[in-house]
Design an enzyme around this catalytic site. Structure first.
Site, PDB file in Angstrom:
ATOM      1  N   TYR A   5      -2.843  -0.456  10.549  1.00 54.02           N
ATOM      2  CA  TYR A   5      -2.726  -0.873   9.084  1.00 54.02           C
ATOM      3  C   TYR A   5      -1.175  -0.069   8.397  1.00 54.02           C
ATOM      4  O   TYR A   5      -0.529  -1.061   7.781  1.00 54.02           O
ATOM      5  CB  TYR A   5      -3.941  -0.256   8.347  1.00 54.02           C
ATOM      6  N   SER A   8       0.865  -1.025   0.056  1.00 55.29           N
ATOM      7  CA  SER A   8       0.169   0.122  -0.087  1.00 55.29           C
ATOM      8  C   SER A   8       1.001   1.127   0.243  1.00 55.29           C
ATOM      9  O   SER A   8       1.916   1.181   0.482  1.00 55.29           O
ATOM     10  CB  SER A   8      -0.845   0.020   1.299  1.00 55.29           C
TER      11      SER A   8
END
Length: 281
Positions: free
Chosen positions: A155, A142
């Site tokens: 995250y 990501s």
């Protein structure tokens, strides 16, 4: 423009492949002639997705948080088609909200899937590839590997951890014939990102990420950001002193505490971020 990946005949295993980004990657590579293994916690959905793909594909049960399950997945793929040429670590989960409100189960689940799941996949697959002197390990991470949006603390920590882990493993595998790549997209239109804000960039489609994965298989390199300009902006921003860099990030990076819609995420988080989840992505 579609990549001209030399995929025909290659054996490619993908984690978290029943839906979303994983399914789009499987579709891209199956269409290019690869033998594609779709691993997923939801084995029935993986089989259903595989059955709808062109070319050669099959679904397999896979829990990336369990050694025996991951080993069994790799063994089953190799028993079917021979040695795995490419492993794509794609499975991931995300909780959004204030760090102090994050349930312990959600923290454990993100660490187990996003970070340890990648570590496990690399640790189990890389020695098989190194013994043959070839292979490619691709991780769909990501943009949060380099950025840290408010509301995505754990995250972002898992994605930063993945980037650091892969950097170290890459140094250890130098000269072995095994390639490593980390693909870092911004917000993608999947259930994982439901109700979140893309910030200053447009929301990506799973197909955008699939094309980036296909391209990195055709032209191996370590870092790939999607879209590419985000990587350039991050590198430029890191040359700035702290105050202007922070101001720039506030303009570009979404604040998921103020800009996300918790109601839109409730179903996804109930299904994926418990100690006994229904599906990883």
């Amino acid at each position: 423009m579609r990549s001209t990946i030399p995929a025909r005949g290659r054996v490619i295993a993908i984690t978290g492949a029943a839906r979303g980004i994983g399914a789009a990657i499987a579709r891209e590579l199956a269409a290019a002639g690869a033998h594609v293994a779709l691993g997923d916690l939801d084995a029935a959905a993986a089989a259903e997705t595989a059955a709808a793909l062109p070319g050669t594909a099959a679904g397999f049960a896979l829990d990336v948080t369990v050694d025996d399950s991951f080993t069994g997945f790799l063994d089953a793929v190799e028993a079917r088609w021979g040695p795995i040429d490419v492993l794509i670590n794609n499975a991931g989960v995300m909780w959004v909200g204030r760090f102090e409100d994050e349930p312990e189960a959600a923290t454990r689940r993100q660490l187990a899937v996003n970070l340890h799941g990648v570590i496990r996949g690399v640790r189990l697959a890389a020695p098989r590839m190194r013994a043959r002197g070839r292979g490619h390990l691709v991780t769909v991470a990501s943009a949060a590997s380099k950025l840290a949006p408010a509301g995505e603390a754990t995250y972002a920590a898992t994605k930063h951890g993945v980037y650091g882990y892969l950097s170290a493993v890459r140094a250890e595998l130098h000269g072995s014939g095994v390639e490593l790549s980390v693909v870092m997209p911004t917000v993608v239109d999947t259930p994982l990102a439901a109700g979140t804000s893309p910030g200053a960039v447009a929301t990506l489609t799973p197909e955008d990420v699939a094309r980036a994965v296909a391209d990195v298989l055709a032209r191996p390199r370590f870092e790939v950001t999607v879209p590419r300009r985000v990587g350039l902006l991050v590198r430029l921003a890191n040359l700035l002193p702290d105050r202007p860099r922070t101001a720039l990030y506030r303009r570009l990076v979404p604040n998921q505490i103020t800009d996300s819609d918790p109601a839109s995420r409730a179903g996804y988080e109930r299904a994926t971020l418990t100690d006994n989840p229904g599906e990883p992505r």
